[in-house]
Design a protein around this motif. Structure first.
Motif, PDB file in Angstrom:
ATOM      1  N   SER A  87      13.525  33.055  52.396  1.00  0.00           N
ATOM      2  CA  SER A  87      14.631  32.144  52.105  1.00  0.00           C
ATOM      3  C   SER A  87      15.336  32.525  50.814  1.00  0.00           C
ATOM      4  CB  SER A  87      14.128  30.704  51.996  1.00  0.00           C
ATOM      5  OG  SER A  87      13.676  30.242  53.236  1.00  0.00           O
ATOM      6  N   LEU A  88      14.577  32.890  49.811  1.00  0.00           N
ATOM      7  CA  LEU A  88      15.167  33.306  48.538  1.00  0.00           C
ATOM      8  C   LEU A  88      16.006  34.564  48.718  1.00  0.00           C
ATOM      9  CD1 LEU A  88      15.464  32.866  45.515  1.00  0.00           C
ATOM     10  CD2 LEU A  88      13.356  34.157  45.192  1.00  0.00           C
ATOM     11  N   ASP A  89      15.499  35.514  49.487  1.00  0.00           N
ATOM     12  CA  ASP A  89      16.238  36.754  49.742  1.00  0.00           C
ATOM     13  C   ASP A  89      17.531  36.458  50.498  1.00  0.00           C
ATOM     14  OD1 ASP A  89      16.554  39.673  49.864  1.00  0.00           O
ATOM     15  OD2 ASP A  89      16.149  39.400  52.015  1.00  0.00           O
ATOM     16  N   THR A  90      17.448  35.638  51.527  1.00  0.00           N
ATOM     17  CA  THR A  90      18.630  35.269  52.306  1.00  0.00           C
ATOM     18  C   THR A  90      19.658  34.565  51.425  1.00  0.00           C
ATOM     19  OG1 THR A  90      17.278  35.036  54.291  1.00  0.00           O
ATOM     20  CG2 THR A  90      19.415  33.974  54.335  1.00  0.00           C
ATOM     21  N   HIS A  91      19.194  33.639  50.614  1.00  0.00           N
ATOM     22  CA  HIS A  91      20.088  32.904  49.709  1.00  0.00           C
ATOM     23  C   HIS A  91      20.742  33.857  48.700  1.00  0.00           C
ATOM     24  CE1 HIS A  91      21.655  29.713  47.185  1.00  0.00           C
ATOM     25  NE2 HIS A  91      21.089  30.303  46.149  1.00  0.00           N
ATOM     26  N   SER A  92      19.961  34.770  48.149  1.00  0.00           N
ATOM     27  CA  SER A  92      20.481  35.711  47.151  1.00  0.00           C
ATOM     28  C   SER A  92      21.587  36.591  47.734  1.00  0.00           C
ATOM     29  CB  SER A  92      19.360  36.606  46.622  1.00  0.00           C
ATOM     30  OG  SER A  92      18.396  35.835  45.954  1.00  0.00           O
ATOM     31  N   ARG A  93      21.486  36.895  49.021  1.00  0.00           N
ATOM     32  CA  ARG A  93      22.499  37.718  49.675  1.00  0.00           C
ATOM     33  C   ARG A  93      23.662  36.890  50.206  1.00  0.00           C
ATOM     34  NH1 ARG A  93      20.184  39.764  54.212  1.00  0.00           N
ATOM     35  NH2 ARG A  93      18.174  38.800  53.875  1.00  0.00           N
ATOM     36  N   GLY A  94      23.602  35.550  50.003  1.00  0.00           N
ATOM     37  CA  GLY A  94      24.681  34.679  50.458  1.00  0.00           C
ATOM     38  C   GLY A  94      24.747  34.552  51.966  1.00  0.00           C
ATOM     39  N   GLN A  95      23.627  34.755  52.629  1.00  0.00           N
ATOM     40  CA  GLN A  95      23.609  34.707  54.086  1.00  0.00           C
ATOM     41  C   GLN A  95      22.849  33.507  54.631  1.00  0.00           C
ATOM     42  OE1 GLN A  95      21.923  38.501  55.081  1.00  0.00           O
ATOM     43  NE2 GLN A  95      23.876  39.558  54.876  1.00  0.00           N
TER      44      GLN A  95
END
Length: 90
Positions: free
Chosen positions: A67-75
């Motif tokens: 979730s953190l990775d997805t959020h960081s990429r704005g996706q």
């Protein structure tokens, strides 16, 4: 974390326990033998237990990392205004 002797703890039990509960700060109580114990509110202890449960659960930690990775990429998922109001209770 504040530290007090067991004698001071015993003499000021009521006020020290009130501080622990109201300030959400644990208190370390030391004994002459060198042993010690910690006093904390039940609410804080339950939060600590929940945190430990999450940290020890590999699946939950993987979900958080994803979730953190997805959020960081704005996706990540973006709720609409109505959903935001429902989430925030407005």
């Amino acid at each position: 974390m504040n530290i007090v002797s067991v004698n001071k703890f015993r003499d000021n039990l009521k006020s020290l326990v009130e501080q622990v509960v109201s300030r959400h700060e644990p208190l370390k109580v030391t004994r002459r033998t060198g042993e010690a114990f910690v006093v904390m509110s039940a609410e804080d202890w339950e939060r600590e237990q929940e945190t430990l449960h999450i940290l020890q659960n590999r699946d939950l930690m993987q979900q958080i990392a994803t979730s953190l990775d997805t959020h960081s990429r704005g996706q990540g998922y973006t709720p609409n205004g109505e959903q935001i109001n429902e989430i925030t209770g407005i």
